[in-house]
Design an enzyme around this catalytic site. Structure first.
Site, PDB file in Angstrom:
ATOM      1  N   ALA A  66       0.881  -1.179   0.027  1.00 34.64           N
ATOM      2  CA  ALA A  66       0.046  -0.055   0.056  1.00 34.64           C
ATOM      3  C   ALA A  66       1.007   1.217  -0.108  1.00 34.64           C
ATOM      4  O   ALA A  66       1.398   1.718   1.038  1.00 34.64           O
ATOM      5  CB  ALA A  66      -0.948   0.049   1.110  1.00 34.64           C
ATOM      6  N   TYR A  70      -2.317   4.466  -2.496  1.00 32.74           N
ATOM      7  CA  TYR A  70      -3.237   3.491  -2.552  1.00 32.74           C
ATOM      8  C   TYR A  70      -3.411   3.101  -0.988  1.00 32.74           C
ATOM      9  O   TYR A  70      -4.313   2.180  -0.647  1.00 32.74           O
ATOM     10  CB  TYR A  70      -2.322   2.103  -3.320  1.00 32.74           C
ATOM     11  CG  TYR A  70      -2.531   2.087  -4.793  1.00 32.74           C
ATOM     12  CD1 TYR A  70      -2.411   3.058  -5.490  1.00 32.74           C
ATOM     13  CD2 TYR A  70      -2.765   1.003  -5.178  1.00 32.74           C
ATOM     14  CE1 TYR A  70      -2.711   2.973  -7.019  1.00 32.74           C
ATOM     15  CE2 TYR A  70      -3.297   0.651  -6.766  1.00 32.74           C
ATOM     16  CZ  TYR A  70      -2.988   1.918  -7.578  1.00 32.74           C
ATOM     17  OH  TYR A  70      -3.166   1.667  -8.926  1.00 32.74           O
ATOM     18  N   ASP A 156      -2.636  -8.077  -4.594  1.00 32.87           N
ATOM     19  CA  ASP A 156      -2.830  -6.602  -4.986  1.00 32.87           C
ATOM     20  C   ASP A 156      -3.851  -6.057  -3.799  1.00 32.87           C
ATOM     21  O   ASP A 156      -4.560  -6.924  -3.223  1.00 32.87           O
ATOM     22  CB  ASP A 156      -3.934  -6.462  -6.343  1.00 32.87           C
ATOM     23  CG  ASP A 156      -2.957  -6.306  -7.439  1.00 32.87           C
ATOM     24  OD1 ASP A 156      -1.606  -6.740  -7.437  1.00 32.87           O
ATOM     25  OD2 ASP A 156      -3.356  -5.806  -8.361  1.00 32.87           O
ATOM     26  N   VAL A 157      -3.646  -4.662  -3.473  1.00 32.34           N
ATOM     27  CA  VAL A 157      -4.565  -4.000  -2.587  1.00 32.34           C
ATOM     28  C   VAL A 157      -5.836  -3.568  -3.025  1.00 32.34           C
ATOM     29  O   VAL A 157      -6.820  -3.402  -2.150  1.00 32.34           O
ATOM     30  CB  VAL A 157      -3.657  -2.834  -1.770  1.00 32.34           C
ATOM     31  CG1 VAL A 157      -3.764  -1.553  -2.533  1.00 32.34           C
ATOM     32  CG2 VAL A 157      -4.433  -2.607  -0.350  1.00 32.34           C
ATOM     33  N   ASP A 158      -6.018  -3.471  -4.210  1.00 36.66           N
ATOM     34  CA  ASP A 158      -7.112  -2.674  -4.906  1.00 36.66           C
ATOM     35  C   ASP A 158      -8.376  -3.742  -4.930  1.00 36.66           C
ATOM     36  O   ASP A 158      -8.930  -3.781  -6.099  1.00 36.66           O
ATOM     37  CB  ASP A 158      -6.832  -1.974  -6.086  1.00 36.66           C
ATOM     38  CG  ASP A 158      -6.218  -2.975  -7.185  1.00 36.66           C
ATOM     39  OD1 ASP A 158      -5.783  -3.917  -6.829  1.00 36.66           O
ATOM     40  OD2 ASP A 158      -6.317  -2.493  -8.414  1.00 36.66           O
ATOM     41  N   ALA A 179      -9.982 -12.698 -14.554  1.00 36.48           N
ATOM     42  CA  ALA A 179     -11.290 -13.001 -15.021  1.00 36.48           C
ATOM     43  C   ALA A 179     -11.697 -12.463 -16.524  1.00 36.48           C
ATOM     44  O   ALA A 179     -12.769 -12.933 -16.991  1.00 36.48           O
ATOM     45  CB  ALA A 179     -11.964 -11.958 -13.865  1.00 36.48           C
ATOM     46  N   GLU A 246       3.354  -8.961 -14.138  1.00 41.66           N
ATOM     47  CA  GLU A 246       2.340 -10.039 -14.647  1.00 41.66           C
ATOM     48  C   GLU A 246       2.964 -10.777 -15.819  1.00 41.66           C
ATOM     49  O   GLU A 246       2.673 -11.858 -15.912  1.00 41.66           O
ATOM     50  CB  GLU A 246       0.939  -9.338 -14.929  1.00 41.66           C
ATOM     51  CG  GLU A 246      -0.344 -10.288 -15.074  1.00 41.66           C
ATOM     52  CD  GLU A 246      -1.552  -9.436 -15.029  1.00 41.66           C
ATOM     53  OE1 GLU A 246      -2.254  -9.595 -14.051  1.00 41.66           O
ATOM     54  OE2 GLU A 246      -1.850  -8.902 -16.199  1.00 41.66           O
ATOM     55  N   LYS A 287     -11.776   1.708  -9.627  1.00 44.70           N
ATOM     56  CA  LYS A 287     -10.481   2.309  -9.601  1.00 44.70           C
ATOM     57  C   LYS A 287     -10.743   3.614 -10.277  1.00 44.70           C
ATOM     58  O   LYS A 287     -11.218   3.706 -11.313  1.00 44.70           O
ATOM     59  CB  LYS A 287      -9.556   1.630 -10.459  1.00 44.70           C
ATOM     60  CG  LYS A 287      -8.386   1.439  -9.589  1.00 44.70           C
ATOM     61  CD  LYS A 287      -7.240   0.728 -10.558  1.00 44.70           C
ATOM     62  CE  LYS A 287      -6.262  -0.027  -9.821  1.00 44.70           C
ATOM     63  NZ  LYS A 287      -5.576  -1.004 -10.660  1.00 44.70           N
ATOM     64  N   ARG A 293      -3.371   7.820 -10.135  1.00 42.22           N
ATOM     65  CA  ARG A 293      -2.064   7.621 -10.997  1.00 42.22           C
ATOM     66  C   ARG A 293      -1.367   8.960 -11.684  1.00 42.22           C
ATOM     67  O   ARG A 293      -0.270   8.893 -12.101  1.00 42.22           O
ATOM     68  CB  ARG A 293      -2.303   6.639 -12.206  1.00 42.22           C
ATOM     69  CG  ARG A 293      -2.680   5.391 -12.034  1.00 42.22           C
ATOM     70  CD  ARG A 293      -2.623   4.306 -12.914  1.00 42.22           C
ATOM     71  NE  ARG A 293      -2.877   3.039 -12.391  1.00 42.22           N
ATOM     72  CZ  ARG A 293      -2.883   1.799 -12.999  1.00 42.22           C
ATOM     73  NH1 ARG A 293      -2.599   1.809 -14.380  1.00 42.22           N
ATOM     74  NH2 ARG A 293      -2.917   0.829 -12.372  1.00 42.22           N
TER      75      ARG A 293
HETATM   76  C1  2GW Z   1       0.137   1.264  -9.634  1.00 38.68           C
HETATM   77  C2  2GW Z   1      -0.164   1.625 -10.805  1.00 38.68           C
HETATM   78  C3  2GW Z   1       0.127   3.007 -11.408  1.00 38.68           C
HETATM   79  C4  2GW Z   1      -0.205   3.651 -10.372  1.00 38.68           C
HETATM   80  C5  2GW Z   1       0.175   3.240  -9.135  1.00 38.68           C
HETATM   81  C6  2GW Z   1       0.254   2.182  -8.892  1.00 38.68           C
HETATM   82  C7  2GW Z   1       0.525   1.538  -7.393  1.00 38.68           C
HETATM   83  C8  2GW Z   1       0.467   0.201  -7.044  1.00 38.68           C
HETATM   84  C9  2GW Z   1       0.787   2.473  -6.250  1.00 38.68           C
HETATM   85  O1  2GW Z   1       0.804   3.977  -6.511  1.00 38.68           O
HETATM   86  N1  2GW Z   1       0.884   2.018  -4.949  1.00 38.68           N
HETATM   87  C10 2GW Z   1       0.808   0.775  -4.616  1.00 38.68           C
HETATM   88  O2  2GW Z   1       0.714   0.218  -3.565  1.00 38.68           O
HETATM   89  N2  2GW Z   1       0.663  -0.297  -5.618  1.00 38.68           N
HETATM   90  C11 2GW Z   1       0.593  -1.611  -5.551  1.00 38.68           C
HETATM   91  O3  2GW Z   1       0.702  -2.354  -6.542  1.00 38.68           O
HETATM   92  C12 2GW Z   1      -0.760  -1.967  -4.972  1.00 38.68           C
HETATM   93  O4  2GW Z   1      -0.775  -3.111  -4.076  1.00 38.68           O
HETATM   94  C13 2GW Z   1      -1.447  -2.411  -6.272  1.00 38.68           C
HETATM   95  O5  2GW Z   1      -2.627  -3.103  -5.892  1.00 38.68           O
HETATM   96  C14 2GW Z   1      -0.459  -3.215  -6.794  1.00 38.68           C
HETATM   97  C15 2GW Z   1      -0.509  -3.372  -8.301  1.00 38.68           C
HETATM   98  O6  2GW Z   1      -1.097  -2.194  -8.951  1.00 38.68           O
HETATM   99  P1  2GW Z   1      -2.684  -1.951  -9.628  1.00 38.68           P
HETATM  100  O7  2GW Z   1      -3.426  -2.526  -8.630  1.00 38.68           O
HETATM  101  O8  2GW Z   1      -2.891  -0.453  -9.870  1.00 38.68           O
HETATM  102  O9  2GW Z   1      -2.302  -2.750 -10.842  1.00 38.68           O
HETATM  103  P2  2GW Z   1      -3.424  -3.371 -11.745  1.00 38.68           P
HETATM  104  O10 2GW Z   1      -4.512  -3.741 -10.986  1.00 38.68           O
HETATM  105  O11 2GW Z   1      -3.743  -2.830 -12.814  1.00 38.68           O
HETATM  106  O12 2GW Z   1      -2.796  -4.832 -11.908  1.00 38.68           O
HETATM  107  C16 2GW Z   1      -2.346  -5.724 -12.625  1.00 38.68           C
HETATM  108  O13 2GW Z   1      -1.159  -5.458 -13.309  1.00 38.68           O
HETATM  109  C17 2GW Z   1       0.002  -4.765 -12.506  1.00 38.68           C
HETATM  110  C18 2GW Z   1       1.366  -4.578 -13.342  1.00 38.68           C
HETATM  111  O14 2GW Z   1       0.854  -3.538 -14.452  1.00 38.68           O
HETATM  112  C19 2GW Z   1       0.605  -5.915 -11.561  1.00 38.68           C
HETATM  113  O15 2GW Z   1       0.866  -7.034 -12.076  1.00 38.68           O
HETATM  114  C20 2GW Z   1      -0.674  -6.396 -10.759  1.00 38.68           C
HETATM  115  O16 2GW Z   1      -0.397  -7.253  -9.983  1.00 38.68           O
HETATM  116  C21 2GW Z   1      -1.780  -6.869 -11.699  1.00 38.68           C
HETATM  117  O17 2GW Z   1      -3.021  -6.946 -10.818  1.00 38.68           O
HETATM  118 MN    MN Z   2      -4.728  -4.118  -8.879  1.00 42.22          MN
END
Ligand code: 2GW
Ligand code: MN
Length: 295
Positions: A66, A70, A156-158, A179, A246, A287, A293
């Site tokens: 987190a 986030y 992931d936290v989201d 999914a 990923e 989101k 972002r």
């Molecule tokens: C990530 C992308 C853009 C801006 C911020 C962040 C971000 C991520 C952040 O500012 N702070 C943070 O704690 N994170 C952590 O990384 C948080 O746990 C988050 O759930 C995780 C992955 O980022 P997320 O959830 O925005 O990416 P998704 O949902 O588009 O996820 C997939 O693709 C990612 C790679 O692009 C990862 O592989 C992720 O595991 C996938 O689910």
């Molecule tokens: Mn995510």
């Protein structure tokens, strides 16, 4: 009583998966070509899984990051919902990695459930925030997790738990069907197609989602180490895989087949049509990309 007096056979975790009812679901695939189960609601008795894992003293470490915005946006909902649904009955420790330890919410924890906050640096590029989780996970297993917790799950936290995410999800090496892709033909999978990247792959088995993966600590360590090495090699070569960690995770699970797959019930996007989904156990949070972002 002496050990000889006990006649009840202790079930092993492997025997549990062998007794899964693969025929209870007909509209979806319940087993891979390499005979790994794909876990869909209806295939098992949750009470039997819980009993055997308690007897075997399984324990689970959950890792979650987190960082930056986030934390306020998602962490509390994630943890509070995990306390209702994640591995209830087994010892659980949450490892929260954040750049703002003093902002981690205090939540009420059930018995044998713990939380540990660890401060990490905030990478300036979001791609690095995602990818460098592999390094942190590997270091954690090396320095304090190994031998203490039998299993590790990385999230992931989201997202928010909405139904049982229990001991049936435990396995030696566990991957989640994304999914958006579980029903699509392979040619639609968004693997990395750049031959210069270590994540490059032409074809594969499934498209896995990096929002959830796990296994025993030995296998999660191997996974994190191999993905990290490939991410670093890409950095040296000035390339970045299409979907970051990923893409590397998909390559890893293509080369090292997971022993258990989780259906998209285990990480569902409510934007999709729920046709095959009898229960949602974890749901994607809504989101606001604009807000999260942009700096
Ligand atoms: C990530 C992308 C853009 C801006 C911020 C962040 C971000 C991520 C952040 O500012 N702070 C943070 O704690 N994170 C952590 O990384 C948080 O746990 C988050 O759930 C995780 C992955 O980022 P997320 O959830 O925005 O990416 P998704 O949902 O588009 O996820 C997939 O693709 C990612 C790679 O692009 C990862 O592989 C992720 O595991 C996938 O689910
Ligand atoms: Mn995510």
């Amino acid at each position: 009583p002496s050990s000889h007096s006990s006649t009840r056979k202790v079930t092993t975790m492997k025997e549990l998966d062998e007794k899964l009812n693969y025929k209870s679901r007909t509209a979806v695939e319940t087993q891979t070509a390499w005979k790994a189960p794909i876990m869909w609601e209806g295939m098992w008795d949750p009470l039997v899984y819980d009993r055997v894992h308690m007897e075997n003293q399984s324990s689970v470490a959950l890792t979650v990051f987190a960082i930056g915005r986030y934390l306020d946006a998602y962490l509390k909902t994630f943890l509070v919902s995990a306390e209702k649904h994640f591995m209830i009955g087994l010892p659980v420790i949450y490892y929260v990695f954040t750049d703002q330890p003093n902002k981690v919410p205090l939540i009420e924890l059930g018995p044998h459930r713990y939380i540990r906050t660890i401060k990490v640096e905030r990478h300036s590029r979001w791609q690095d925030i995602c990818m460098m989780r592999m390094k942190t996970i590997s270091d954690l297993i090396e320095t304090e997790l190994q031998h203490i917790f039998s299993h590790v799950f990385c999230f992931d936290v989201d997202q928010k738990f909405t139904g049982r995410f229990g001991s049936e999800a435990l396995g030696d090496s566990v991957a989640l069907l994304h999914a958006h892709y579980y029903k699509l033909p392979k040619n639609r999978f968004t693997y990395d197609r750049n031959p210069k990247s270590k994540a490059y792959m032409e074809t594969g088995d499934y498209y896995y989602h990096a929002a959830v993966f796990g296994g025993n600590w030995q296998n999660v360590k191997k996974l994190a180490d191999e993905c990290l090495a490939n991410i670093m090699e890409d950095k040296n070569n000035n390339v970045e895989a299409l979907w970051h960690d990923e893409s590397h995770l998909n390559k890893y699970f293509w080369l090292h087949k997971p022993t258990k797959l989780l259906s998209p019930e285990y990480c569902w996007d409510n934007y999709l049509n729920k046709k095959d989904i009898l229960v949602t156990r974890l749901e994607w949070a809504v989101k606001n990309y604009e807000k999260l972002r942009t700096e």
